[in-house]
Design a protein around this motif. Structure first.
Motif, PDB file in Angstrom:
ATOM      1  N   GLU A   1      -4.095   3.718   0.109  1.00 49.61           N
ATOM      2  CA  GLU A   1      -3.047   3.245   1.011  1.00 49.61           C
ATOM      3  C   GLU A   1      -3.160   1.779   1.385  1.00 49.61           C
ATOM      4  O   GLU A   1      -2.225   1.202   1.912  1.00 49.61           O
ATOM      5  N   ARG A   2      -4.323   1.159   1.148  1.00 46.38           N
ATOM      6  CA  ARG A   2      -4.484  -0.248   1.480  1.00 46.38           C
ATOM      7  C   ARG A   2      -4.557  -1.030   0.178  1.00 46.38           C
ATOM      8  O   ARG A   2      -5.357  -0.721  -0.694  1.00 46.38           O
TER       9      ARG A   2
ATOM     10  N   GLY B   1       0.827  -1.211   0.000  1.00 44.78           N
ATOM     11  CA  GLY B   1       0.000   0.000   0.000  1.00 44.78           C
ATOM     12  C   GLY B   1       0.858   1.257   0.000  1.00 44.78           C
ATOM     13  O   GLY B   1       0.575   2.227  -0.712  1.00 44.78           O
ATOM     14  N   LEU B   2       1.949   1.195   0.779  1.00 49.83           N
ATOM     15  CA  LEU B   2       2.885   2.324   0.845  1.00 49.83           C
ATOM     16  C   LEU B   2       3.515   2.587  -0.526  1.00 49.83           C
ATOM     17  O   LEU B   2       3.592   3.728  -0.985  1.00 49.83           O
ATOM     18  N   ILE B   3       3.944   1.521  -1.204  1.00 53.17           N
ATOM     19  CA  ILE B   3       4.570   1.665  -2.527  1.00 53.17           C
ATOM     20  C   ILE B   3       3.559   2.195  -3.553  1.00 53.17           C
ATOM     21  O   ILE B   3       3.830   3.151  -4.285  1.00 53.17           O
ATOM     22  N   LEU B   4       2.370   1.559  -3.600  1.00 55.19           N
ATOM     23  CA  LEU B   4       1.383   1.938  -4.612  1.00 55.19           C
ATOM     24  C   LEU B   4       0.899   3.377  -4.417  1.00 55.19           C
ATOM     25  O   LEU B   4       0.698   4.111  -5.394  1.00 55.19           O
ATOM     26  N   GLY B   5       0.738   3.776  -3.167  1.00 54.58           N
ATOM     27  CA  GLY B   5       0.317   5.156  -2.877  1.00 54.58           C
ATOM     28  C   GLY B   5       1.347   6.169  -3.357  1.00 54.58           C
ATOM     29  O   GLY B   5       1.012   7.193  -3.960  1.00 54.58           O
ATOM     30  N   ARG B   6       2.653   5.855  -3.140  1.00 55.86           N
ATOM     31  CA  ARG B   6       3.722   6.769  -3.581  1.00 55.86           C
ATOM     32  C   ARG B   6       3.847   6.733  -5.102  1.00 55.86           C
ATOM     33  O   ARG B   6       4.149   7.744  -5.720  1.00 55.86           O
TER      34      ARG B   6
END
Lengths: 98, 144
Positions: free
Chosen positions: B106-107, A61-66
């Protein structure tokens, strides 16, 4: 405990992650990385997982959000130095790495 | 089948306890002598299950998360993560990869997919308003 340190040169911002990335620590990492993106406005963001000892899908989630943030700025994101266990997670999520 | 050894802990659904749950589980599983990748797989699956309890089962309150780990003959480990939270109306839908009711920015919606992929078997039962139970098993490869 997770940590992140940064180096930046020109259009490139590198974030060196370490420790354990889970839902708890991802929230803090996200804020720190986003603040640095806002300050540097890089064209390329490198996320380095060389010293990450644990990561669950919160890290995805952290990677995809960035990645979305970088796309919105017409920039790109690179994932590098992932240990084997983290590569397994990246493969499952179909996230490219080098 | 009766377990050779078993541990049960319960803790508040606070995100700081995600790391605690992994650490406690790893300490218990050490006696089964898992390989480094095996232990990492189990820790990852449990981290996903516990995170689901914290994010989804108790969205607006703090409740208890129940973690049980049992060791059986032949290197079989069975882990149960349960809560008394809001439950899941449609378990099959919740288990679809990329499905999330969390913030999609974020998820990743990969929690159940990771549990399925990193463990041998997973069974999810849930009742809306009553809670959810995730039972996962994995057989450790024997080490000569």
């Amino acid at each position: 405990m997770a940590k992140v340190s940064f180096t930046s040169s020109g259009d490139l911002l590198a974030a060196y992650l370490s420790g354990e990335i889970d839902h708890h620590s991802a929230q803090m990492l996200r804020q720190l990385i986003d603040a640095e993106i806002s300050a540097c406005m890089p064209m390329q963001l490198v996320l380095d997982f060389g010293n990450v000892s644990f990561m669950d899908s919160s890290g995805i989630g952290l990677i995809l959000g960035r990645a979305k943030r970088m796309q919105a700025m017409e920039g790109s994101l690179v994932v590098q130095q992932a240990p084997d266990q983290i590569k397994k997670m990246l493969d499952l999520a179909r996230v490219d790495y080098k | 089948m009766k377990a050779n050894n078993l541990m049960k802990i319960s803790f508040y659904s606070r995100s700081v306890n995600e790391g605690f749950a992994r650490g406690a589980l790893a300490a218990f599983l050490a006696q089964a002598d898992p390989t480094v990748p095996e232990l990492a797989d189990v820790k990852t699956a449990v981290s996903e299950a516990v995170t689901n309890c914290i994010v989804h089962a108790y969205p607006d309150q703090v409740g208890l998360v129940y973690l049980t780990a049992a060791l059986y003959d032949g290197g079989v480990i069975k882990i149960t993560v349960a809560d008394k939270g809001i439950g899941i109306t449609d378990v099959n839908q919740a288990m679809q990869p990329m499905y999330t009711t969390g913030n999609p920015e974020e998820r990743a919606g990969l929690g159940f997919a990771v549990m399925q992929s990193f463990m041998d078997k997973i069974k999810v039962t849930s009742k809306p308003g009553k809670g959810t139970r995730v039972v996962m098993t994995k057989t450790l490869q024997s080490r000569e």
